[in-house]
Design a protein around this motif. Structure first.
Motif, PDB file in Angstrom:
ATOM      1  N   PHE A 112      15.236   3.768  -6.270  1.00  0.00           N
ATOM      2  CA  PHE A 112      13.949   4.410  -5.585  1.00  0.00           C
ATOM      3  C   PHE A 112      13.514   3.423  -4.349  1.00  0.00           C
ATOM      4  O   PHE A 112      14.225   2.331  -4.669  1.00  0.00           O
ATOM      5  CB  PHE A 112      12.722   4.524  -6.593  1.00  0.00           C
ATOM      6  N   ALA A 113      12.519   4.003  -3.611  1.00  0.00           N
ATOM      7  CA  ALA A 113      11.938   3.091  -2.640  1.00  0.00           C
ATOM      8  C   ALA A 113      10.487   3.020  -2.831  1.00  0.00           C
ATOM      9  O   ALA A 113       9.912   4.132  -3.303  1.00  0.00           O
ATOM     10  CB  ALA A 113      12.356   3.679  -1.319  1.00  0.00           C
ATOM     11  N   ILE A 114       9.806   2.001  -2.503  1.00  0.00           N
ATOM     12  CA  ILE A 114       8.493   1.941  -2.545  1.00  0.00           C
ATOM     13  C   ILE A 114       7.779   2.377  -1.341  1.00  0.00           C
ATOM     14  O   ILE A 114       8.191   1.685  -0.407  1.00  0.00           O
ATOM     15  CB  ILE A 114       7.840   0.678  -3.072  1.00  0.00           C
ATOM     16  N   ASN A 115       6.650   3.090  -1.322  1.00  0.00           N
ATOM     17  CA  ASN A 115       6.079   3.650   0.046  1.00  0.00           C
ATOM     18  C   ASN A 115       4.752   2.690   0.108  1.00  0.00           C
ATOM     19  O   ASN A 115       4.022   2.865  -1.258  1.00  0.00           O
ATOM     20  CB  ASN A 115       6.055   4.935   0.265  1.00  0.00           C
ATOM     21  N   VAL A 116       4.167   2.305   0.963  1.00  0.00           N
ATOM     22  CA  VAL A 116       3.031   1.331   1.211  1.00  0.00           C
ATOM     23  C   VAL A 116       2.245   2.314   2.505  1.00  0.00           C
ATOM     24  O   VAL A 116       2.704   2.470   3.482  1.00  0.00           O
ATOM     25  CB  VAL A 116       3.156   0.087   1.517  1.00  0.00           C
ATOM     26  N   ALA A 117       0.845   2.825   1.957  1.00  0.00           N
ATOM     27  CA  ALA A 117       0.147   3.211   2.827  1.00  0.00           C
ATOM     28  C   ALA A 117      -1.251   2.993   2.759  1.00  0.00           C
ATOM     29  O   ALA A 117      -1.842   2.417   1.506  1.00  0.00           O
ATOM     30  CB  ALA A 117       0.079   4.802   2.677  1.00  0.00           C
ATOM     31  N   THR A 118      -2.075   2.756   3.791  1.00  0.00           N
ATOM     32  CA  THR A 118      -3.398   2.340   3.903  1.00  0.00           C
ATOM     33  C   THR A 118      -4.233   3.263   4.671  1.00  0.00           C
ATOM     34  O   THR A 118      -4.403   3.239   6.037  1.00  0.00           O
ATOM     35  CB  THR A 118      -3.477   0.922   4.743  1.00  0.00           C
ATOM     36  N   PRO A 119      -4.556   4.411   3.978  1.00  0.00           N
ATOM     37  CA  PRO A 119      -5.210   5.520   4.583  1.00  0.00           C
ATOM     38  C   PRO A 119      -6.512   5.292   5.391  1.00  0.00           C
ATOM     39  O   PRO A 119      -6.867   6.107   6.284  1.00  0.00           O
ATOM     40  CB  PRO A 119      -5.269   6.426   3.396  1.00  0.00           C
ATOM     41  N   LYS A 157     -12.547  -9.009   4.903  1.00  0.00           N
ATOM     42  CA  LYS A 157     -12.369  -7.363   4.906  1.00  0.00           C
ATOM     43  C   LYS A 157     -11.539  -6.938   3.351  1.00  0.00           C
ATOM     44  O   LYS A 157     -11.070  -7.846   2.930  1.00  0.00           O
ATOM     45  CB  LYS A 157     -11.405  -7.194   5.931  1.00  0.00           C
ATOM     46  N   THR A 158     -11.967  -5.884   3.238  1.00  0.00           N
ATOM     47  CA  THR A 158     -11.542  -5.465   2.108  1.00  0.00           C
ATOM     48  C   THR A 158     -10.347  -4.091   2.380  1.00  0.00           C
ATOM     49  O   THR A 158     -11.091  -3.282   2.957  1.00  0.00           O
ATOM     50  CB  THR A 158     -12.410  -4.819   0.890  1.00  0.00           C
ATOM     51  N   TYR A 159      -9.354  -3.762   2.049  1.00  0.00           N
ATOM     52  CA  TYR A 159      -8.421  -2.946   2.259  1.00  0.00           C
ATOM     53  C   TYR A 159      -8.211  -1.763   1.115  1.00  0.00           C
ATOM     54  O   TYR A 159      -7.800  -2.337   0.102  1.00  0.00           O
ATOM     55  CB  TYR A 159      -7.250  -3.414   2.882  1.00  0.00           C
ATOM     56  N   THR A 160      -8.146  -0.503   1.623  1.00  0.00           N
ATOM     57  CA  THR A 160      -7.526   0.119   0.639  1.00  0.00           C
ATOM     58  C   THR A 160      -6.192   0.618   0.532  1.00  0.00           C
ATOM     59  O   THR A 160      -5.671   0.524   1.777  1.00  0.00           O
ATOM     60  CB  THR A 160      -8.157   1.805   0.538  1.00  0.00           C
ATOM     61  N   VAL A 161      -5.183   0.285  -0.495  1.00  0.00           N
ATOM     62  CA  VAL A 161      -3.798   0.615  -0.320  1.00  0.00           C
ATOM     63  C   VAL A 161      -3.239   1.563  -1.469  1.00  0.00           C
ATOM     64  O   VAL A 161      -3.607   1.695  -2.524  1.00  0.00           O
ATOM     65  CB  VAL A 161      -3.149  -0.713  -0.585  1.00  0.00           C
ATOM     66  N   ASN A 162      -2.388   2.253  -0.994  1.00  0.00           N
ATOM     67  CA  ASN A 162      -1.761   3.435  -1.946  1.00  0.00           C
ATOM     68  C   ASN A 162      -0.335   3.286  -2.023  1.00  0.00           C
ATOM     69  O   ASN A 162       0.254   2.929  -0.978  1.00  0.00           O
ATOM     70  CB  ASN A 162      -1.851   4.912  -1.259  1.00  0.00           C
ATOM     71  N   PHE A 163       0.213   2.996  -3.310  1.00  0.00           N
ATOM     72  CA  PHE A 163       1.681   3.347  -3.396  1.00  0.00           C
ATOM     73  C   PHE A 163       2.291   4.031  -3.861  1.00  0.00           C
ATOM     74  O   PHE A 163       1.623   4.895  -4.855  1.00  0.00           O
ATOM     75  CB  PHE A 163       1.931   1.925  -4.413  1.00  0.00           C
ATOM     76  N   THR A 164       3.428   4.655  -3.699  1.00  0.00           N
ATOM     77  CA  THR A 164       4.048   5.642  -4.142  1.00  0.00           C
ATOM     78  C   THR A 164       5.651   5.122  -4.432  1.00  0.00           C
ATOM     79  O   THR A 164       6.211   4.445  -3.573  1.00  0.00           O
ATOM     80  CB  THR A 164       3.983   6.870  -3.444  1.00  0.00           C
ATOM     81  N   ALA A 165       6.471   5.648  -5.404  1.00  0.00           N
ATOM     82  CA  ALA A 165       7.744   5.579  -5.469  1.00  0.00           C
ATOM     83  C   ALA A 165       8.540   6.839  -5.197  1.00  0.00           C
ATOM     84  O   ALA A 165       8.289   7.702  -5.823  1.00  0.00           O
ATOM     85  CB  ALA A 165       7.988   5.088  -6.931  1.00  0.00           C
ATOM     86  N   GLN A 166       9.624   6.676  -4.423  1.00  0.00           N
ATOM     87  CA  GLN A 166      10.299   7.966  -4.069  1.00  0.00           C
ATOM     88  C   GLN A 166      11.773   7.706  -4.511  1.00  0.00           C
ATOM     89  O   GLN A 166      12.285   6.602  -4.223  1.00  0.00           O
ATOM     90  CB  GLN A 166      10.085   8.346  -2.722  1.00  0.00           C
ATOM     91  N   GLU A 167      12.255   8.658  -4.986  1.00  0.00           N
ATOM     92  CA  GLU A 167      13.671   8.878  -5.490  1.00  0.00           C
ATOM     93  C   GLU A 167      14.576   8.531  -4.142  1.00  0.00           C
ATOM     94  O   GLU A 167      13.989   9.057  -3.029  1.00  0.00           O
ATOM     95  CB  GLU A 167      14.174   9.853  -6.199  1.00  0.00           C
TER      96      GLU A 167
END
Length: 298
Positions: A112-119, A157-167
């Motif tokens: 898998f790969a880890i995706n990182v997003a800061t919406p 500063k405070t940041y929101t971070v989203n993580f997902t794992a993708q095959e």
């Protein structure tokens, strides 16, 4: 030019620019393998877009090709599961980098790969590193570490971070659940005394007129037990609300051999903060207060 091809080409040119209308560009038809209007539109007249097509267009031609001709998912494949992480993390500019362990469970043991997003905050994680896949000693699950060393530009500063794992791999493309956390970046510490390399608060909860706190400290490498004990005697924990008002009086912490600490502070309901900010030897940490009264101190 064929009417159907014109419609698809118009869609491609418009979505590439995130517009709703545009001139037709037939050169986009062949690369995507589109065969007709309803591949992408809701009607043969070219009205509206199918769900997902505009998001697919953000990935350019590869994204549109995958939308129009998705890679078949292997029979029996299940989504990977990304395990929860702490709701909040603290990191200090110039101090130890932030490390968030990300554990993934997958029934088929896919890579898998880890995706990182800061919406909501742009992209604060420039320079962040995702480690190679390791094995977690306790759970025996695959784990990768998100490692980030913020700069002075990120302080306060405070940041929101989203993580997902993708095959990854042939016929494997499923995406995991999204795990969301927040990261507060504190400015470079000003105190010259640096017996403690890292200070953490794991939980803050109000119960029975007491604010119960738990956390941990990491000592500077090379300190003897005597030096650690001497350092702790001269250190106090200072508490403030999110707006900076002082909460209670300074407290001395007792830290066990592993670096963990606990503290229970008497506190009336009218004085309970929504968010508690802690300072210890020039290092800062914060946490929302669980079970706080309906009206809490900002």
């Amino acid at each position: 030019m064929n009417t159907k091809k014109l419609s698809v080409a118009a869609l491609l040119s418009s979505t590439m620019g995130f517009m709703t209308t545009a001139l037709a560009f037939p050169e986009y038809v062949a690369p995507t393998g589109a065969s007709g209007c309803t591949d992408c539109h809701l009607t043969v007249e070219g009205e509206g877009f199918k769900p997902g097509i505009l998001d697919a267009a953000k990935g350019g031609l590869p994204g549109l090709k995958e939308f129009l001709h998705p890679t078949p998912v292997k029979v029996g494949d299940t989504k990977p599961v990304l395990l929860p992480v702490n709701e909040h993390w603290d990191v200090t500019v110039g101090g130890l980098p932030l490390v968030i362990p990300l554990l993934v469970s997958d029934a088929e043991y896919d890579i898998f790969a880890i995706n990182v997003a800061t919406p909501t905050n742009g992209l604060p994680v420039k320079g962040a590193v995702i480690s190679q896949e390791l094995s977690d000693a306790q759970s025996n699950l695959p784990v990768v570490n998100f490692k980030w060393q913020p700069t002075a530009a990120h302080a306060n500063k405070t940041y929101t971070v989203n993580f997902t794992a993708q095959e990854k791999g042939a016929g494997r493309k499923l995406l995991s659940n999204t795990v969301t956390t927040t990261i507060t970046v504190w400015p470079k510490r000003q105190k010259q005394v640096t017996n403690i390399s890292q200070f953490k608060v794991q939980r803050a909860q109000w119960d029975n007129n007491h604010l119960n706190l738990t956390g941990s400290v990491i000592f500077k490498s090379g300190l003897t037990t005597a030096q650690r004990n001497a350092a702790l005697k001269s250190l106090d924990l200072n508490m403030r609300t999110n707006s900076g008002a002082i909460v209670g009086s300074a407290l001395n912490l007792t830290v066990d051999a592993s670096g963990s600490w606990k503290k229970s502070v008497p506190l009336k309901a009218s004085n309970v903060p929504c968010i508690i900010k802690l300072e210890y030897e020039g290092l800062n940490a914060s946490s929302s207060v669980k079970l706080h009264p309906k009206v809490c101190v900002q």
